[in-house]
Design a protein around this motif. Structure first.
Motif, PDB file in Angstrom:
ATOM      1  N   SER A 139      -1.660   0.448  -3.759  1.00 18.13           N
ATOM      2  CA  SER A 139      -1.772   1.774  -3.148  1.00 18.13           C
ATOM      3  C   SER A 139      -2.716   2.695  -3.912  1.00 18.13           C
ATOM      4  O   SER A 139      -3.509   3.426  -3.308  1.00 18.13           O
ATOM      5  N   SER A 140      -2.657   2.682  -5.243  1.00 10.27           N
ATOM      6  CA  SER A 140      -3.508   3.579  -6.037  1.00 10.27           C
ATOM      7  C   SER A 140      -4.975   3.184  -5.942  1.00 10.27           C
ATOM      8  O   SER A 140      -5.858   4.043  -5.864  1.00 10.27           O
ATOM      9  N   PHE A 183       0.816  -1.221   0.000  1.00 10.20           N
ATOM     10  CA  PHE A 183       0.000   0.000   0.000  1.00 10.20           C
ATOM     11  C   PHE A 183       0.851   1.274   0.000  1.00 10.20           C
ATOM     12  O   PHE A 183       0.335   2.352   0.258  1.00 10.20           O
ATOM     13  N   LEU A 227     -10.303   4.537  -0.105  1.00 10.40           N
ATOM     14  CA  LEU A 227     -10.273   5.280   1.157  1.00 10.40           C
ATOM     15  C   LEU A 227     -11.027   6.601   1.029  1.00 10.40           C
ATOM     16  O   LEU A 227     -11.709   7.027   1.977  1.00 10.40           O
ATOM     17  N   ARG A 269      -3.700  13.937  -7.072  1.00  9.70           N
ATOM     18  CA  ARG A 269      -4.270  13.836  -5.721  1.00  9.70           C
ATOM     19  C   ARG A 269      -5.182  15.018  -5.416  1.00  9.70           C
ATOM     20  O   ARG A 269      -6.264  14.851  -4.850  1.00  9.70           O
ATOM     21  N   ASP A 297       2.744   4.209  -1.794  1.00 10.78           N
ATOM     22  CA  ASP A 297       2.645   4.906  -3.074  1.00 10.78           C
ATOM     23  C   ASP A 297       4.024   5.357  -3.570  1.00 10.78           C
ATOM     24  O   ASP A 297       5.034   5.163  -2.899  1.00 10.78           O
ATOM     25  N   GLU A 318      -6.181   4.138  -2.476  1.00 10.12           N
ATOM     26  CA  GLU A 318      -6.343   5.587  -2.384  1.00 10.12           C
ATOM     27  C   GLU A 318      -7.768   5.989  -2.763  1.00 10.12           C
ATOM     28  O   GLU A 318      -8.400   6.810  -2.091  1.00 10.12           O
ATOM     29  N   ARG A 357       3.942   7.544   0.532  1.00  7.34           N
ATOM     30  CA  ARG A 357       2.709   7.648   1.310  1.00  7.34           C
ATOM     31  C   ARG A 357       2.051   6.274   1.439  1.00  7.34           C
ATOM     32  O   ARG A 357       1.950   5.526   0.474  1.00  7.34           O
ATOM     33  N   ASN A 406      -1.133   4.380   1.618  1.00  6.78           N
ATOM     34  CA  ASN A 406      -2.564   4.496   1.349  1.00  6.78           C
ATOM     35  C   ASN A 406      -3.294   3.294   1.951  1.00  6.78           C
ATOM     36  O   ASN A 406      -3.721   2.378   1.258  1.00  6.78           O
ATOM     37  N   HIS A 432      -0.976  12.065   6.673  1.00  4.26           N
ATOM     38  CA  HIS A 432      -0.718  10.723   6.137  1.00  4.26           C
ATOM     39  C   HIS A 432       0.579  10.170   6.708  1.00  4.26           C
ATOM     40  O   HIS A 432       1.534  10.912   6.977  1.00  4.26           O
ATOM     41  N   GLU A 480      -9.164  14.287  -4.777  1.00  8.44           N
ATOM     42  CA  GLU A 480      -9.755  14.594  -3.477  1.00  8.44           C
ATOM     43  C   GLU A 480     -10.874  15.627  -3.607  1.00  8.44           C
ATOM     44  O   GLU A 480     -11.907  15.524  -2.939  1.00  8.44           O
TER      45      GLU A 480
END
Length: 506
Positions: free
Chosen positions: A254-255, A46, A261, A301, A48, A258, A52, A54, A95, A305
């Motif tokens: 991870s992507s 996970f 989440l 990102r 990135d 992301e 990070r 995620n 994060h 978001e």
């Protein structure tokens, strides 16, 4: 804490488990608890591009069956442990970031992330057995059998500091753990045979332990005393079980996580999102990173978001109609790219320093819709007035000009048709007064150009334009035609002239 110093270095390659750091832990140079080692191993999938994580760490806690007391201790341990001046785990901008991983695509810098790492067999090992397993895993990049002196696996006078482990006190304890890994089919053991030969041991052979002890000169529960003067070491061969090592690597999630989440944050059922939607969004992310590096990741990102924050449950509705990605790209991603272009152009005007502007313009030209190109036209014209380099926008400006001509002709034809419906044929001078480009800009603002339905949606406006030019008392269409014919005026030619005119006064 100096976050900038601790923040992982960005790379365009996906983060992977650092082979060097893992080996450092396995040899006992960096001390971590067994739960912390398992935690790092689990989180690898996970992490990135920029380090990070995620992943909801509480979900990770439950996956690893850690109670909260142990979990909190693990977090504290990883946040305080350092390697090369970097904390293994940091908390930044809401994060967690990992420094235990590397984004390098160099084969010798990362450890192949094979499924056995997350298996119950490895998770249920003792700490020393776990470290021994990782020591063997990191011995050889391609998992070829590595010749290792048994004396380097425990503390003794012949121990080599560079290659040795520091966690075992004697031969017997390390041998027992090697046998346990071997019996669990986690590793393969090889012993010398003759002067230059070797033999691969079989864990189904009841005497394999005796043969192993024999070549290591372990007799009657005693290891033959090693002498620094003789420098006599006993070589064995070690590697991870070939079948386990050759399994397909664990995919980095991870992507995907992301996106899931963000859906969770805004109370959406991410389980209802189509897999192809998630994969296509990730493709856009990877494309931005490939093109712009860390700056591309930041743009992705930020816009992703914002998309979830503003649209949340509507995204599921868009997805039902296969429009979730298109909506994101059109209304968020490319809109942000447009803003970046304007910002970079102004910065370039002030500083005269290159800042990757041309690449952003090229990306926008390639991926933008009719609306995006029409809407950025006004910004480009202002930038020219401020002193921007026109060459940077040449290709984009050509595309914009072609789009104007294309849509101008459509509007002209619609105007002529509406005039006929109203039994009214205006003069060319009257038609010139229509600000067609302003009208097209209005269509672009309403996101209608790419839909090819704007004539229906704006039919009332066309009628108003026609009505504006109509006089209160005008002869019928038929009478008007007869008068024009009598005066030698060719009506069809007039219509053709309207369409052939490339530009009208704006």
């Amino acid at each position: 804490m100096n976050f900038k110093k601790n923040t992982p270095k960005f790379s365009k390659s996906q983060s992977k488990l650092s082979r060097g750091l893992l080996r450092d832990v396995a040899k006992g140079h960096t001390r971590l608890s067994k739960p912390a080692i398992d935690f790092i191993a689990f989180l690898t999938q996970f992490v990135d591009f920029d380090g990070r994580i995620n992943m909801d760490l509480d979900i990770a806690r439950r996956e690893l069956n850690l109670d909260r007391r142990v979990f909190n201790r693990v977090l504290s341990e990883l946040k305080t442990a350092t390697v090369n001046g970097k904390n293994l785990l940091i908390y930044e901008s809401g994060h967690f970031m990992s420094n235990f991983h590397t984004s390098s695509n160099g084969e010798t810098t990362y450890q192949k992330y094979i499924p056995v790492i997350l298996s119950d067999e490895v998770r249920n090992l003792t700490k020393k057995q776990t470290l021994l397993f990782y020591y063997i895993l990191t011995c050889n990049v391609r998992n070829q059998s590595t010749k290792i002196a048994i004396e380097n696996l425990y503390k003794n006078e012949l121990h080599d500091e560079e290659f040795g482990m520091w966690i075992y006190d004697d031969y017997k304890s390390v041998a027992e753990d090697l046998f346990k890994l071997f019996d669990k089919n986690l590793i393969e053991l090889r012993i010398p045979k003759g002067f230059f030969g070797f033999e691969d041991l079989n864990n189904m052979d009841p005497k394999y332990k005796d043969r192993f002890h024999e070549v290591c000169e372990y007799v009657d529960d005693k290891k033959k005393r090693t002498s620094p003067k003789k420098k006599q070491k006993h070589k064995i061969g070690l590697k991870i079980n070939t079948k386990l090592f050759n399994q397909q690597v664990i995919k980095n999630k991870s992507s995907e996580m992301e996106i899931r989440l963000l859906a969770e944050r805004y109370h959406m059922y991410h389980e209802e999102m189509q897999e192809k939607t998630i994969n296509t969004m990730i493709d856009w992310k990877n494309g931005l990173i490939e093109k712009f590096g860390e700056e591309g990741l930041v743009i992705y990102r930020k816009t992703l978001e914002k998309y979830f924050e503003e649209k949340h449950e509507y995204i599921i509705y868009y997805d039902l109609h296969d429009n979730a990605v298109n909506y994101f790209v059109d209304f968020y991603l490319l809109e942000e790219i447009k803003n970046v272009i304007v910002k970079k152009a102004r910065a370039e005007i002030k500083s005269a320093q290159k800042n990757n502007l041309s690449n952003f313009v090229g990306y926008f030209t390639k991926n933008s819709s009719d609306e995006h190109k029409i809407l950025i036209d006004q910004d480009i014209r202002k930038l020219y007035e401020e002193g921007a380099n026109q060459k940077t926008f040449n290709e984009l400006s050509k595309d914009i000009e072609l789009l104007y001509k294309e849509h101008e002709n459509v509007v002209k034809q619609a105007f002529i048709k509406e005039c006929e419906n109203q039994e009214f044929i205006p003069s060319y001078d009257q038609f010139k007064k229509i600000n067609i480009r302003e009208y097209i800009n209005g269509l672009a603002n309403d996101k209608l150009l790419s839909k090819n339905k704007y004539l229906d949606e704006r039919a009332d406006e066309l009628k108003e334009i026609v009505s504006f030019f109509k006089k209160k008392k005008r002869p019928s269409h038929k009478l008007n035609m007869e008068k024009q014919k009598a005066s030698g005026e060719n009506v069809e030619l007039l219509r053709t002239n309207w369409l052939e005119n490339d530009r009208f006064d704006a």
